[in-house]
Write a protein that holds these residues in place. Sequence first.
Motif, short mmCIF file in Angstrom:
data_model
loop_
_atom_site.label_atom_id
_atom_site.label_comp_id
_atom_site.label_asym_id
_atom_site.label_seq_id
_atom_site.Cartn_x
_atom_site.Cartn_y
_atom_site.Cartn_z
N PHE A 257 -2.49 -8.29 -27.14
CA PHE A 257 -1.58 -7.14 -27.20
C PHE A 257 -1.99 -6.22 -28.32
N ARG A 258 -2.18 -4.95 -28.01
CA ARG A 258 -2.41 -3.93 -29.03
C ARG A 258 -1.52 -2.76 -28.70
N ASP A 259 -0.73 -2.39 -29.67
CA ASP A 259 0.24 -1.33 -29.41
C ASP A 259 -0.45 0.02 -29.49
N GLU A 260 -1.30 0.28 -28.50
CA GLU A 260 -2.10 1.51 -28.47
C GLU A 260 -1.18 2.73 -28.57
N ILE A 261 -1.63 3.70 -29.34
CA ILE A 261 -0.78 4.86 -29.56
C ILE A 261 -0.57 5.64 -28.26
N ARG A 262 -1.63 5.70 -27.43
CA ARG A 262 -1.51 6.42 -26.17
C ARG A 262 -2.10 5.57 -25.04
N PRO A 263 -1.31 4.65 -24.50
CA PRO A 263 -1.82 3.88 -23.37
C PRO A 263 -2.12 4.84 -22.22
N ARG A 264 -3.23 4.66 -21.55
CA ARG A 264 -3.54 5.59 -20.45
C ARG A 264 -4.55 4.98 -19.49
N PHE A 265 -4.74 5.68 -18.37
CA PHE A 265 -5.70 5.26 -17.35
C PHE A 265 -5.42 3.85 -16.84
N GLY A 266 -4.15 3.55 -16.66
CA GLY A 266 -3.79 2.25 -16.08
C GLY A 266 -4.23 1.10 -16.95
N ILE B 115 0.84 -1.21 0.00
CA ILE B 115 0.00 0.00 0.00
C ILE B 115 0.87 1.26 0.00
N LEU B 116 0.48 2.23 -0.83
CA LEU B 116 1.22 3.50 -0.88
C LEU B 116 0.58 4.50 0.08
N LYS B 117 1.42 5.38 0.64
CA LYS B 117 0.90 6.39 1.58
C LYS B 117 0.00 7.40 0.89
N ASN B 118 0.40 7.79 -0.33
CA ASN B 118 -0.36 8.83 -1.04
C ASN B 118 -0.74 8.35 -2.43
N ASN B 119 -1.67 9.12 -3.01
CA ASN B 119 -2.04 8.80 -4.38
C ASN B 119 -0.88 9.05 -5.32
N PRO B 120 -0.57 8.10 -6.19
CA PRO B 120 0.52 8.30 -7.13
C PRO B 120 0.18 9.43 -8.11
N SER B 121 1.15 10.31 -8.34
CA SER B 121 0.85 11.52 -9.11
C SER B 121 0.61 11.23 -10.59
N GLU B 122 1.14 10.09 -11.08
CA GLU B 122 0.98 9.84 -12.52
C GLU B 122 -0.44 9.39 -12.88
N ALA B 123 -1.24 9.01 -11.88
CA ALA B 123 -2.56 8.47 -12.18
C ALA B 123 -3.61 9.58 -12.22
N LYS B 124 -4.36 9.61 -13.30
CA LYS B 124 -5.31 10.72 -13.49
C LYS B 124 -6.72 10.35 -13.09
N ILE B 125 -7.07 9.09 -13.16
CA ILE B 125 -8.46 8.75 -12.81
C ILE B 125 -8.48 7.81 -11.61
N LYS B 126 -9.64 7.80 -10.95
CA LYS B 126 -9.76 7.11 -9.67
C LYS B 126 -9.29 5.65 -9.72
N SER B 127 -9.74 4.92 -10.72
CA SER B 127 -9.41 3.50 -10.73
C SER B 127 -7.90 3.28 -10.82
N HIS B 128 -7.25 4.09 -11.62
CA HIS B 128 -5.80 3.95 -11.76
C HIS B 128 -5.11 4.29 -10.44
N GLN B 129 -5.55 5.41 -9.83
CA GLN B 129 -4.97 5.81 -8.54
C GLN B 129 -5.13 4.70 -7.51
N LEU B 130 -6.37 4.22 -7.41
CA LEU B 130 -6.66 3.25 -6.36
C LEU B 130 -5.91 1.93 -6.57
N MET B 131 -5.86 1.50 -7.81
CA MET B 131 -5.21 0.22 -8.07
C MET B 131 -3.73 0.26 -7.76
#
Length: 444
Positions: free
Chosen positions: A139-148, A10-26
């Motif tokens: 596997f799909r080489d998405e141009i912009r992987p995002r949101f975890g 478990i991390l103490k704080n929300n990771p700054s790279e995550a923009k949406i809730k699910s990504h932060q929480l996971m």
Amino acid sequence: MYISESFIPILKNNPSEAKIKSHQLMLRVGMIKQSSSGIYSWLPLGLKVMKKIEQIVREEQNKIGAQEILMPTIQSSEIWKESGRYEDYGEEMLRIKDRQNREMLYGPTNEELVTDIFRSSVKSYKSLPQLLYHIQWKFRDEIRPRFGIMRCREFFMKDAYSFDINDEEALFSYNKFFLSYLKTFKRLDLVAIPMAADTGPIGGNLSHEFIILADTGESKIYTDKRIFEVNSDGSKLDKKSLNNLRNKFEKFYSVTDEKFNKEEFEKKVIKENRLITKGIEVGHIFYFGDKYSKPMNCSVDLPEGKKDFVKMGSYGIGVSRLVGAIIEAKYNETEEIMKWPISVSPYDISIIPIVNKNDKSTLEKAKRINTELEKNNIESLIDDTDENFSSKIKKMNLIGIPFQIIIGKQIDDDFIEFKELGKNSKKVKLSEIIKIIKKQKEKN
Ligand code: ATP
Ligand code: MG
């Protein structure tokens, strides 16, 4: 499972790279760990949830008579050249060469491979219909992987394929999956709306996306609100019931971006019923007839002696994306509480004893309760650390196990402090707790 023995980083704080809730929480509760752009490792907590989703998806596929297979992740380019998609698929396809210099690829989807399997053994209409599915990494080489794990490059998908003798039978298969998807998402405690969709690189002419509403979704949707009231309970697996079911939904205008037509929308939906919002695509079904069977020469003998190309459809569910989608749908922003549906929660209940260094009696009690729960197939996560009470509660609220048992200093052997997340706690007997949880689990 005791927290002191678990691997839940478990991390103490929300990771700054995550923009949406699910990504932060996971990331925060240690469900996943990024290994490179758009590629993740699944840690115990995350994997438990994903496996439960996978199992529900599997059970609902089996219920409509689909049979599970497992195709490889690595495919030969040959079959993709036959279908013509080796060129068409473009840069999303990860192309690899083996030591013999043969062109291989990491499968982004499996229409070609399953057609090849089918054509090598099925020759007659008598063996139809066939519904085959597998649950495998893509596997799909998405141009912009995002949101975890919501839009990543390597992801876990259930993909099914139907083979039929003619359009009418093929639509019957399509509708079976339509129903099975509604049931699957319902068991995940999600409201997923089927929406007319474009067929994209898969091709064909009939397609629905299953979308759950979420502000963070990437699909723009235009719909008649009344579609949310359509009830799919009790629908049977025969042609007529399934047709009726689809008609019930299709009565209401409901489309994604690519199919949107302003004039049509305004004509068909009165102002009060219009809803323009965003959603997450969790499933996608297609009917495409002989789009693959024809170029790949996959035909069957018909009753009259002639031959025809087999009629196919394909049906995907984003199993790994669903982990994030459920968080987006269930996270309570104001109270900062995640509450997993019991059907996919990593544990059924958490036990939170207030542990004092010199007095282990609360811990002893937690162990006794755990033994009882185990006997009833109820899985618990026990916080046996000596952290203070409020940080323990905060941690468990984040992890999102739907029920809690709190063991304070005053130990009462008969009554236990029991809490359903988001509700007030109450004192009840252990037998009552077991009953409540068992009942919830059975509903599924
Ligand atoms: P999208 O429009 O989101 O790119 P798609 O139409 O390309 O999806 P399909 O080929 O229909 O997706 O795949 C079936 C399901 O797999 C989708 O409904 C989605 O839930 C999931 N999925 C697709 N691409 C990804 C991805 N990059 N990461 C995670 N899940 C994905
Ligand atoms: Mg895509």
